[in-house]
Design an enzyme around this catalytic site. Structure first.
Site, short mmCIF file in Angstrom:
data_model
loop_
_atom_site.label_atom_id
_atom_site.label_comp_id
_atom_site.label_asym_id
_atom_site.label_seq_id
_atom_site.Cartn_x
_atom_site.Cartn_y
_atom_site.Cartn_z
N GLN A 1 0.69 -1.01 0.04
CA GLN A 1 0.01 0.11 0.04
C GLN A 1 0.66 1.20 0.03
O GLN A 1 0.58 2.16 -0.81
CB GLN A 1 -0.78 0.02 1.13
CG GLN A 1 -2.05 1.38 1.33
CD GLN A 1 -2.56 0.99 2.46
OE1 GLN A 1 -2.23 1.49 3.43
NE2 GLN A 1 -3.79 0.65 2.29
N GLU B 1 13.89 6.01 -5.91
CA GLU B 1 13.65 4.91 -5.07
C GLU B 1 12.62 4.10 -5.05
O GLU B 1 12.76 2.91 -4.22
CB GLU B 1 13.18 6.23 -3.73
CG GLU B 1 13.15 7.40 -3.37
CD GLU B 1 13.16 8.15 -2.55
OE1 GLU B 1 11.94 7.91 -1.56
OE2 GLU B 1 13.32 9.61 -2.25
N GLU C 1 14.63 29.64 -18.72
CA GLU C 1 13.25 30.48 -19.10
C GLU C 1 12.16 30.98 -18.21
O GLU C 1 10.96 30.32 -18.58
CB GLU C 1 12.43 29.29 -20.25
CG GLU C 1 13.17 29.73 -21.42
CD GLU C 1 12.48 29.11 -22.68
OE1 GLU C 1 11.02 29.42 -23.10
OE2 GLU C 1 13.07 27.88 -23.40
#
Length: 419
Positions: free
Chosen positions: A316, A373, A400
């Site tokens: 999860q 990771e 920019e």
């Protein structure tokens, strides 16, 4: 018949105002639906879809095998540049009469995005060439200038946009490069820093001040070629986008023909403002593609790598990170496409471009960092190429217009709306 019509009218007028309004609105919507097809922001024309598939194939098959080598050598493979021209990707919006594809601005954004999924260095080279150099000539060049330069820029010669200097980065109009008239030429002296494409470019747009007493209103845009005497003083060694050349340029009595002034004397600051707003959408597309490229490289590994009896991507904690990153990439995509479509439709887009550039650069850094990771130790090695996306992402918050400049631009629009 008239009496029946009168009774009908009286009956309608006794109905509640809210109901009458609803019916009127419904009828209006019905007519609108018949007249227009309302599409989602990621709905593309057949031409744009074909372009996407073509660029995707070129990026994967031609650019992909050379990415690591170019990054480690810190130089662009000449074959990649040649391939971009052969694919028609260096004159996307340029008309067919000047050797271009005469396609949409969104097509250019699509190309930049797809290239960045594989190599942001190649992407920014294509971006600057299309959204800055070509666009300045298309929008501000005379017919004679367009006839002379656009075919070259579409077919074989790389362009470079020379605005920044050591003392004029975010404050672009503090530039010190000077130009003085000498007969039928302008003589330019000064230097430029952080100039993209400059090592390989053959055509340069140079911003110089022709009358310092007028301040920024003396800034003028010139077009020059390398063989006129432009000197490459230093090629920067960078953290990321290493294959994209970034050099310091010196101009020592550089003589430029008077007919090479773009847009008129003293109009350079207006050109720069306009073009950088447009260019920021290109950088947003680069960062968007970068984020998606890092995601695409790392996520499959999370379902192949198992720990504690299950793929790490199904835990999860990991699954939620993937879901969150996917939402963030999509938000950057919609901001970028929205700015591009607004520009195409002739609507104001300065705020939207700033939002897209700001947010896409944040998401690019965040997702590419997480991608390392997600892949663990493998992601930290150069072998996978994931870490390169993270290195490449940092420039998005700088060139920019820095992230602070984008926030300042957005804040000005908010102040104007609410104060």
């Amino acid at each position: 018949m008239l009496r029946a019509a009168a009774r009908s009218t009286r009956t309608f007028r006794t109905q509640p105002a809210a109901l009458r309004t609803t019916r009127t609105f419904t009828a209006s919507c019905s007519r609108l639906t018949e007249s227009f097809a309302l599409n989602s922001l990621d709905t593309f024309t057949e031409e744009e879809e074909i372009l996407r598939e073509s660029v995707k194939r070129f990026a994967n098959e031609v650019v992909g095998p050379k990415v690591r080598e170019m990054d480690e050598r810190e130089s662009m493979d000449p074959g990649i540049i040649k391939g971009l021209f052969e694919q028609g990707l260096m004159g996307i919006e340029t008309g067919v009469d000047h050797g271009g594809a005469e396609s949409s601005f969104t097509s250019a954004i699509i190309a930049i995005e797809e290239l960045a999924k594989v190599d942001p260095s190649v992407s920014v080279m294509c971006d600057v060439h299309n959204t800055l150099v070509n666009t300045v000539l298309r929008q501000h060049g005379t017919k004679e200038q367009q006839d002379q330069w656009l075919p070259q820029l579409s077919q074989s010669k790389l362009g470079s946009f020379c605005l920044s200097e050591a003392a004029s980065g975010s404050d672009a109009f503090a530039l010190q490069t000077r130009a003085e008239k000498d007969g039928d030429h302008w003589v330019v002296n000064g230097s430029k820093m952080w100039i993209t494409n400059s090592y390989e470019a053959e055509i340069f747009l140079i911003f110089a001040n022709v009358d310092p007493s007028k301040g920024y209103k003396g800034i003028t845009c010139f077009i020059a070629t390398k063989d006129m005497g432009i000197k490459i003083a230093k090629k920067e060694e960078k953290l990321g986008i290493r294959a994209s050349s970034t050099c310091t340029l010196n101009f020592d009595d550089l003589r430029i023909p008077a007919e090479n002034v773009i847009g008129g004397e003293g109009k350079g600051y207006k050109i720069a403002i306009e073009i950088l707003n447009e260019g920021r959408i290109g950088i947003a597309a680069q960062m968007l593609g970068l984020a998606q490229g890092a995601f695409d490289k790392a996520v499959p590994y999370t379902y192949q790598r198992s720990q504690f009896g299950q793929p790490v991507g199904t835990f999860q904690g990991m699954a939620f990170q993937l879901a969150q990153a996917s939402v963030e990439i999509e938000s950057a995509r919609l901001l970028t496409y929205n700015a591009a479509r607004r520009k195409e439709e002739g609507k104001s887009f300065t705020k939207e471009a700033a939002m897209a550039k700001y947010w896409a650069s944040i998401i690019a850094q965040r997702v590419s960092g997480q991608a390392i990771e997600w892949a663990g130790g493998v992601g930290f090695t150069r072998e996978t190429g994931i870490e390169k996306f993270w290195r490449d992402s940092k420039i998005g918050a700088i060139y920019e217009g820095t992230s602070n400049i984008q926030l300042q631009t957005i804040a000005k629009f908010i102040q104007k709306q609410y104060s």
